[in-house]
Design a protein around this motif. Structure first.
Motif, PDB file in Angstrom:
ATOM      1  N   VAL A   1      15.331  -0.009  -7.328  1.00 20.95           N
ATOM      2  CA  VAL A   1      15.672   1.246  -8.312  1.00 20.95           C
ATOM      3  C   VAL A   1      14.361   1.530  -9.094  1.00 20.95           C
ATOM      4  O   VAL A   1      13.550   0.342  -9.410  1.00 20.95           O
ATOM      5  N   GLN A   2      13.857   2.718  -9.065  1.00 18.30           N
ATOM      6  CA  GLN A   2      12.715   3.051  -9.820  1.00 18.30           C
ATOM      7  C   GLN A   2      12.944   3.650 -11.198  1.00 18.30           C
ATOM      8  O   GLN A   2      13.538   4.680 -11.377  1.00 18.30           O
ATOM      9  N   ILE A   3      12.318   2.887 -12.209  1.00 19.42           N
ATOM     10  CA  ILE A   3      12.606   3.209 -13.586  1.00 19.42           C
ATOM     11  C   ILE A   3      11.296   3.851 -14.163  1.00 19.42           C
ATOM     12  O   ILE A   3      10.097   3.754 -13.815  1.00 19.42           O
ATOM     13  N   GLU A   4      11.489   5.399 -14.401  1.00 14.42           N
ATOM     14  CA  GLU A   4      10.434   6.365 -14.455  1.00 14.42           C
ATOM     15  C   GLU A   4      10.265   7.025 -15.967  1.00 14.42           C
ATOM     16  O   GLU A   4       9.304   7.771 -16.136  1.00 14.42           O
ATOM     17  N   THR A   5      11.168   6.515 -16.888  1.00 16.38           N
ATOM     18  CA  THR A   5      11.310   6.992 -18.092  1.00 16.38           C
ATOM     19  C   THR A   5      11.644   6.215 -19.343  1.00 16.38           C
ATOM     20  O   THR A   5      12.197   4.877 -18.969  1.00 16.38           O
TER      21      THR A   5
ATOM     22  N   ILE B   1       5.675  -2.409  -8.822  1.00 17.68           N
ATOM     23  CA  ILE B   1       5.023  -1.447  -9.702  1.00 17.68           C
ATOM     24  C   ILE B   1       3.956  -0.819  -8.511  1.00 17.68           C
ATOM     25  O   ILE B   1       3.663  -1.646  -7.560  1.00 17.68           O
ATOM     26  N   LEU B   2       3.503   0.290  -9.131  1.00 14.38           N
ATOM     27  CA  LEU B   2       2.230   0.839  -8.473  1.00 14.38           C
ATOM     28  C   LEU B   2       0.981   0.790  -8.985  1.00 14.38           C
ATOM     29  O   LEU B   2       1.103   1.138 -10.367  1.00 14.38           O
ATOM     30  N   ALA B   3       0.152   0.227  -8.446  1.00 19.82           N
ATOM     31  CA  ALA B   3      -1.475   0.432  -9.168  1.00 19.82           C
ATOM     32  C   ALA B   3      -2.233   1.202  -8.183  1.00 19.82           C
ATOM     33  O   ALA B   3      -1.974   1.529  -6.940  1.00 19.82           O
TER      34      ALA B   3
ATOM     35  N   ILE C   1       8.714  -0.122 -11.525  1.00 20.84           N
ATOM     36  CA  ILE C   1       8.007   0.832 -12.449  1.00 20.84           C
ATOM     37  C   ILE C   1       7.259   1.817 -12.205  1.00 20.84           C
ATOM     38  O   ILE C   1       6.380   1.544 -11.212  1.00 20.84           O
ATOM     39  N   GLY C   2       7.674   3.087 -12.640  1.00 17.11           N
ATOM     40  CA  GLY C   2       6.538   4.162 -12.236  1.00 17.11           C
ATOM     41  C   GLY C   2       5.590   4.382 -13.121  1.00 17.11           C
ATOM     42  O   GLY C   2       6.036   5.110 -14.010  1.00 17.11           O
ATOM     43  N   PRO C   3       4.166   3.958 -13.240  1.00 19.14           N
ATOM     44  CA  PRO C   3       3.427   4.147 -14.182  1.00 19.14           C
ATOM     45  C   PRO C   3       3.307   5.602 -14.643  1.00 19.14           C
ATOM     46  O   PRO C   3       3.219   6.016 -15.856  1.00 19.14           O
ATOM     47  N   SER C   4       2.999   6.426 -13.706  1.00 21.69           N
ATOM     48  CA  SER C   4       2.872   7.824 -14.153  1.00 21.69           C
ATOM     49  C   SER C   4       3.913   8.545 -14.838  1.00 21.69           C
ATOM     50  O   SER C   4       3.730   9.297 -15.682  1.00 21.69           O
ATOM     51  N   ASP C   5       4.864   8.100 -14.013  1.00 22.00           N
ATOM     52  CA  ASP C   5       6.234   9.184 -14.943  1.00 22.00           C
ATOM     53  C   ASP C   5       6.583   8.495 -16.212  1.00 22.00           C
ATOM     54  O   ASP C   5       7.017   9.045 -17.178  1.00 22.00           O
ATOM     55  N   LEU C   6       6.322   7.202 -16.195  1.00 26.82           N
ATOM     56  CA  LEU C   6       6.906   6.576 -17.266  1.00 26.82           C
ATOM     57  C   LEU C   6       5.911   6.873 -18.550  1.00 26.82           C
ATOM     58  O   LEU C   6       6.292   7.349 -19.889  1.00 26.82           O
TER      59      LEU C   6
ATOM     60  N   PHE D   1       6.381   4.499   2.080  1.00 27.85           N
ATOM     61  CA  PHE D   1       6.292   5.756   2.803  1.00 27.85           C
ATOM     62  C   PHE D   1       7.075   6.861   1.918  1.00 27.85           C
ATOM     63  O   PHE D   1       8.224   6.745   1.791  1.00 27.85           O
ATOM     64  N   ASP D   2       6.271   7.624   1.324  1.00 34.29           N
ATOM     65  CA  ASP D   2       6.561   8.524   0.104  1.00 34.29           C
ATOM     66  C   ASP D   2       7.282   9.839   0.473  1.00 34.29           C
ATOM     67  O   ASP D   2       6.544  10.635   0.996  1.00 34.29           O
ATOM     68  N   ALA D   3       8.558  10.074   0.441  1.00 37.68           N
ATOM     69  CA  ALA D   3       9.088  11.264   0.795  1.00 37.68           C
ATOM     70  C   ALA D   3       9.647  12.218  -0.447  1.00 37.68           C
ATOM     71  O   ALA D   3      10.026  13.238  -0.278  1.00 37.68           O
ATOM     72  N   GLU D   4       8.972  11.671  -1.377  1.00 36.33           N
ATOM     73  CA  GLU D   4       9.289  12.427  -2.742  1.00 36.33           C
ATOM     74  C   GLU D   4       7.849  13.345  -2.884  1.00 36.33           C
ATOM     75  O   GLU D   4       8.263  14.553  -3.340  1.00 36.33           O
ATOM     76  N   HIS D   5       6.861  12.623  -3.029  1.00 40.79           N
ATOM     77  CA  HIS D   5       5.762  13.618  -3.447  1.00 40.79           C
ATOM     78  C   HIS D   5       4.747  13.736  -2.120  1.00 40.79           C
ATOM     79  O   HIS D   5       3.611  14.095  -2.420  1.00 40.79           O
ATOM     80  N   SER D   6       5.124  13.488  -0.992  1.00 41.61           N
ATOM     81  CA  SER D   6       4.186  13.855   0.130  1.00 41.61           C
ATOM     82  C   SER D   6       4.996  14.500   1.216  1.00 41.61           C
ATOM     83  O   SER D   6       6.246  14.708   1.194  1.00 41.61           O
TER      84      SER D   6
ATOM     85  N   GLY E   1      10.851   3.056   2.143  1.00 40.40           N
ATOM     86  CA  GLY E   1      10.965   4.486   2.147  1.00 40.40           C
ATOM     87  C   GLY E   1      11.450   4.789   0.643  1.00 40.40           C
ATOM     88  O   GLY E   1      12.421   4.410   0.155  1.00 40.40           O
ATOM     89  N   ARG E   2      10.858   5.993   0.196  1.00 41.50           N
ATOM     90  CA  ARG E   2      11.205   6.528  -1.019  1.00 41.50           C
ATOM     91  C   ARG E   2      11.813   7.783  -0.614  1.00 41.50           C
ATOM     92  O   ARG E   2      11.046   8.894  -0.299  1.00 41.50           O
ATOM     93  N   PRO E   3      13.053   8.304  -0.761  1.00 42.04           N
ATOM     94  CA  PRO E   3      13.630   9.367  -0.510  1.00 42.04           C
ATOM     95  C   PRO E   3      13.245  10.406  -1.797  1.00 42.04           C
ATOM     96  O   PRO E   3      12.759   9.965  -2.764  1.00 42.04           O
TER      97      PRO E   3
ATOM     98  N   LEU F   1       0.737  -1.211  -0.014  1.00 41.48           N
ATOM     99  CA  LEU F   1       0.000  -0.031   0.029  1.00 41.48           C
ATOM    100  C   LEU F   1       1.019   1.127   0.042  1.00 41.48           C
ATOM    101  O   LEU F   1       1.885   1.335   0.807  1.00 41.48           O
ATOM    102  N   TRP F   2       0.560   2.257  -0.792  1.00 39.90           N
ATOM    103  CA  TRP F   2       1.303   3.110  -1.011  1.00 39.90           C
ATOM    104  C   TRP F   2       0.694   4.532  -0.012  1.00 39.90           C
ATOM    105  O   TRP F   2      -0.365   4.627  -0.031  1.00 39.90           O
ATOM    106  N   MET F   3       1.783   4.896   0.888  1.00 33.19           N
ATOM    107  CA  MET F   3       1.332   5.995   1.838  1.00 33.19           C
ATOM    108  C   MET F   3       1.688   7.194   1.435  1.00 33.19           C
ATOM    109  O   MET F   3       2.888   7.582   1.628  1.00 33.19           O
ATOM    110  N   SER F   4       0.731   8.235   1.493  1.00 33.83           N
ATOM    111  CA  SER F   4       0.881   9.616   1.205  1.00 33.83           C
ATOM    112  C   SER F   4       0.353  10.522   2.388  1.00 33.83           C
ATOM    113  O   SER F   4       0.492  11.795   2.370  1.00 33.83           O
ATOM    114  N   LEU F   5      -0.455   9.991   3.260  1.00 31.00           N
ATOM    115  CA  LEU F   5      -1.150  10.822   4.167  1.00 31.00           C
ATOM    116  C   LEU F   5      -0.018  11.279   5.056  1.00 31.00           C
ATOM    117  O   LEU F   5      -0.637  12.188   6.076  1.00 31.00           O
TER     118      LEU F   5
HETATM  119  O1  LIG Z   1       5.548   7.165 -11.871  1.00 29.84           O
HETATM  120  C1  LIG Z   1       4.715   6.836 -10.688  1.00 29.84           C
HETATM  121  O2  LIG Z   1       3.625   6.339 -10.901  1.00 29.84           O
HETATM  122  C2  LIG Z   1       5.458   7.496  -9.369  1.00 29.84           C
HETATM  123  O3  LIG Z   1       6.507   7.563  -9.043  1.00 29.84           O
HETATM  124  C3  LIG Z   1       4.400   7.245  -8.245  1.00 29.84           C
HETATM  125  C4  LIG Z   1       3.891   8.722  -8.310  1.00 29.84           C
HETATM  126  O4  LIG Z   1       4.903   9.366  -7.308  1.00 29.84           O
HETATM  127  C5  LIG Z   1       2.446   9.115  -7.391  1.00 29.84           C
HETATM  128  O5  LIG Z   1       1.404   8.457  -7.857  1.00 29.84           O
HETATM  129  C6  LIG Z   1       2.545   8.620  -6.007  1.00 29.84           C
HETATM  130  O6  LIG Z   1       1.249   8.991  -5.276  1.00 29.84           O
END
Ligand SMILES: O=C(O)C(=O)C[C@H](O)[C@@H](O)CO
Length: 255
Positions: free
Chosen positions: A149-153, A214-216, A174-179, A45-50, A73-75, A22-26
């Protein structure tokens, strides 16, 4: 004797087990404690976008320790100082954002290891070593750290095998949004071209001998990713669950 913490997430990852996350942004210790008791294998626990900094991440980890979930943890960036600080407060598994090259991956691994394997700074009384009460911490720390490691492009996807091959990289996420954004589909990770790249990436990561993650945002996406071979899948986002449930209740009481 107080023993150094074991990394159960890493053990399950190396055993090839499917782990539901579970992705934690709260950024809420109450949410961290409650959701860790639900039974997810891991919480990110996301310290990049939270709005999470080191001082606010430590209480989240402490709260999550009430339940059975492993913490990841995601720095905010692939930065040796941010990595060191996350490790010192007891994060044993790190998701490193925006890894584009094998050099980036190597830098992340080196930042996470004590010399001579790496360049992590040494401190005695950190939460990581149970405030210095675990005499085996220094001897076991490197082995217990898990680097994902997160692949985003699209460029990083092109170099996936080289990145995955770096020693000390345990998983590729894999980061689906950034990819999607890098492929010209900003805000549309469900675009067929993006989904095809995600499906192929799972097999390539597994063939490279590493665990794909991956994140869904919906259970049906999480199940599809699992069926494509992803082994650690965040099935949803805490903030999204809260808003979704709150909207649903509002709709019901308005009718
Ligand atoms: O590319 C992505 O997908 C991510 O890196 C996750 C995002 O940062 C975001 O959707 C987390 O809430």
């Amino acid at each position: 004797m107080t023993e150094a913490p074991k990394n159960h997430f890493k053990r399950r990852l190396l055993a090839g087990e499917v782990q539901h996350g579970l992705w934690m942004s709260l950024a809420s210790p109450v949410a961290a404690e409650a959701l860790s008791l639900v039974g997810y294998d891991w919480l990110l626990f996301d310290a990049e976008h939270s709005p999470v900094e080191i001082a606010s991440l430590q209480p989240l980890l402490q709260a999550a320790a009430a339940g059975s979930s492993s913490c990841v943890g995601r720095p905010a960036w692939n930065d040796k100082v941010l990595i060191k600080r996350m490790l010192d407060i007891g994060c044993q598994t790190l998701l490193i954002p925006f890894v584009q090259t094998p050099e980036d991956a190597r830098a992340a691994v080196e930042a996470s290891r004590y010399p001579p394997a790496g360049i992590r700074g040494v401190a005695g009384g950190t939460r990581a070593s149970r405030f210095g009460l675990a005499p085996d911490y220094f001897a076991t720390a490197n082995e217990e750290i898990c680097i994902i490691v997160q692949i985003e492009t699209a460029d990083a996807v092109d170099r996936l095998e080289e990145i995955a091959a770096v020693e000390g990289v345990d998983g590729v996420f894999i980061g689906p949004s950034d990819l999607a954004a890098s492929m010209g589909h900003l805000g549309h990770p469900a675009a067929p071209e993006v989904q095809e790249a995600i499906e192929v990436a799972a097999e390539r990561i597994r063939r490279a001998g590493k665990a794909p993650g991956i994140l869904a945002t919906r259970p049906e996406d999480a199940r599809r990713y699992r069926d494509w071979g992803y082994r650690f899948v965040a099935a949803s986002v805490d903030l999204g669950l809260l808003i979704g449930a709150a909207k649903g209740v509002l709709e019901q009481v308005r009718t």
